[in-house]
Design an enzyme around this catalytic site. Structure first.
Site, mmCIF file in Angstrom:
data_model
loop_
_atom_site.group_PDB
_atom_site.id
_atom_site.type_symbol
_atom_site.label_atom_id
_atom_site.label_comp_id
_atom_site.label_asym_id
_atom_site.label_seq_id
_atom_site.Cartn_x
_atom_site.Cartn_y
_atom_site.Cartn_z
ATOM 1 N N ASP A 72 -13.047 7.994 1.368
ATOM 2 C CA ASP A 72 -11.764 7.980 0.652
ATOM 3 C C ASP A 72 -12.048 8.044 -0.847
ATOM 4 O O ASP A 72 -13.207 8.097 -1.276
ATOM 5 C CB ASP A 72 -10.935 6.739 1.040
ATOM 6 C CG ASP A 72 -9.436 7.031 1.009
ATOM 7 O OD1 ASP A 72 -8.883 7.233 -0.096
ATOM 8 O OD2 ASP A 72 -8.802 7.069 2.078
ATOM 9 N N ASN A 128 -0.187 17.606 -1.847
ATOM 10 C CA ASN A 128 -1.295 17.734 -0.903
ATOM 11 C C ASN A 128 -2.136 18.988 -1.149
ATOM 12 O O ASN A 128 -3.347 18.988 -0.888
ATOM 13 C CB ASN A 128 -0.776 17.664 0.536
ATOM 14 C CG ASN A 128 -0.470 16.226 0.939
ATOM 15 O OD1 ASN A 128 -0.692 15.298 0.157
ATOM 16 N ND2 ASN A 128 0.033 16.024 2.142
ATOM 17 N N SER A 138 -4.191 17.666 7.135
ATOM 18 C CA SER A 138 -3.174 17.327 6.123
ATOM 19 C C SER A 138 -1.999 18.300 6.204
ATOM 20 O O SER A 138 -2.182 19.492 6.456
ATOM 21 C CB SER A 138 -3.783 17.398 4.719
ATOM 22 O OG SER A 138 -5.002 16.685 4.657
ATOM 23 N N HIS A 153 3.400 24.994 12.348
ATOM 24 C CA HIS A 153 3.553 23.586 12.714
ATOM 25 C C HIS A 153 4.824 23.081 12.046
ATOM 26 O O HIS A 153 4.790 22.510 10.976
ATOM 27 C CB HIS A 153 2.336 22.821 12.195
ATOM 28 C CG HIS A 153 2.339 21.356 12.510
ATOM 29 N ND1 HIS A 153 2.556 20.856 13.766
ATOM 30 C CD2 HIS A 153 2.124 20.270 11.722
ATOM 31 C CE1 HIS A 153 2.477 19.537 13.735
ATOM 32 N NE2 HIS A 153 2.218 19.156 12.498
#
Ligand code: APR
Length: 316
Positions: free
Chosen positions: A34, A98, A122, A178
């Site tokens: 992270d 993002n 993501s 998606h």
């Protein structure tokens, strides 16, 4: 023989749960990374997960880090970094933030694990996977998006619930982007070998498809503080397994299509053969007229999403 090295970028809900499934299925050794601002959080999650191994009986090691050097020479890199969707926020609202996050991740992955296969999770997925490939410059077959396995799993779950049968007997395929335009493929959906159209009316089937389409939003509405992660992580782990074990699974993924299906250079959900090299093959099916129209509509939506992202990235 060396175990596979699997790095998961983003140690949030989807990332940590993906690490969990990958470890408990002994798919390889795992590095959970992270941002530096997360401080010791990835280390804490990794240690906690490691301490479940004597109970669960797995030998994978899990290392938490904020340093890309620890991910060096990974075989598979899973990108879950980003912000999650909040209630009322569409996947597209996430686009700009993002896109910047996955771009910085893709740069680092290209520098540290140049031979890896990247699985992008993501959201908004179809745009993020396009962006990651553009930035890292890997061959298209080594950059894949996770969407179809999850969407199809949601659809299979709802079909099993409707018919009161085991999910194991429900085989299905969804294609396209998606999101709200994903394409049901009734001709590729069967229950224990029986075409679904012999068990459910067209209208009921459409309602179930619609619930699968909105499956992510339904969970966001229930959780209120984040988005789905158990099923997205399980779907991702299945893709990792197909790659590290070179299983050549035939599953739907967001794969780069150029001449395939006449897509013209975009990532979109299609059935692929997934193996050690990433996408071994995009499986091209003859689509029925309605499927063809729905698929074109979905590809148009993906193209629009990518165009918006490109504009946002150019102006920032
Ligand atoms: N590099 C690495 N990690 C990052 C970066 C970055 N540049 N930016 C953010 N992160 C981390 C955050 O610190 C956080 O720990 O990504 C993690 C995201 O975790 P969550 O907020 O729990 O989100 P999650 O539910 O895991 O969803 C992540 O997957 O399914 C998609 O839509 C979802 O885009 C979202 C992503």
């Amino acid at each position: 023989m060396r175990r596979a090295k699997i790095s998961v970028i983003g140690a949030g809900n989807v990332g940590a749960t993906t690490a969990h499934w990958c470890a408990s299925n002994e798919l390889g050794d795992i590095v959970l990374l992270d941002i530096p601002a997360a401080e010791d959080m990835p280390k804490g999650k990794a240690l906690d997960l490691m301490q479940s191994s004597p109970i669960m009986g797995f030998d994978s090691s899990i290392q938490g880090t904020t340093d890309y050097a620890d991910t060096a020479n990974s075989d598979v890199v899973v990108i879950t970094a980003g912000i999650a969707r909040k209630p009322g926020m569409s996947r597209d609202d996430l686009l700009s933030t993002n896109a910047k996050i996955v771009s910085s991740v893709a740069e680092q992955v290209a520098a540290t694990s140049p031979d890896s296969v990247i699985i992008v999770v993501s959201n908004p997925l179809d745009a993020m996977v396009q962006q990651v490939q553009k930035v890292c410059g890997f061959p298209h077959r080594r950059v894949i998006g996770q969407a179809g396995v999850l969407d199809t799993a949601r659809y299979r779950t709802f079909l099993a619930m409707e018919l009161g049968v085991s999910v194991e007997d429900v085989s299905a395929l969804l294609m396209g982007g998606h999101g709200d335009t994903m394409v049901p493929m009734p001709s590729c959906t069967s229950i224990g070998g029986v075409p679904v159209t012999r068990l459910l009316s067209k209208e009921r089937l459409e309602e179930i498809v619609d619930r699968a389409r909105k499956g992510g939003a339904e969970i966001v509405g229930l959780l209120k503080t984040g988005s789905a992660y158990y099923a997205p992580a399980a779907a991702t782990a299945q893709m990792v397994e197909a790659i590290v074990k070179d299983k050549r699974r035939m599953i739907p993924c967001a794969a780069y299509c150029d001449s395939e299906y006449g897509v013209g250079g975009y990532y979109v959900g299609v059935p692929v053969v997934l193996g050690g090299n990433g996408v071994e093959k995009v499986v091209e099916l003859e689509l029925e007229p309605q499927e063809k129209a729905d698929f074109k509509n979905s590809v148009d939506a993906v193209q629009e999403l990518v165009a918006t992202m490109d504009q946002l990235m150019a102006s920032s």
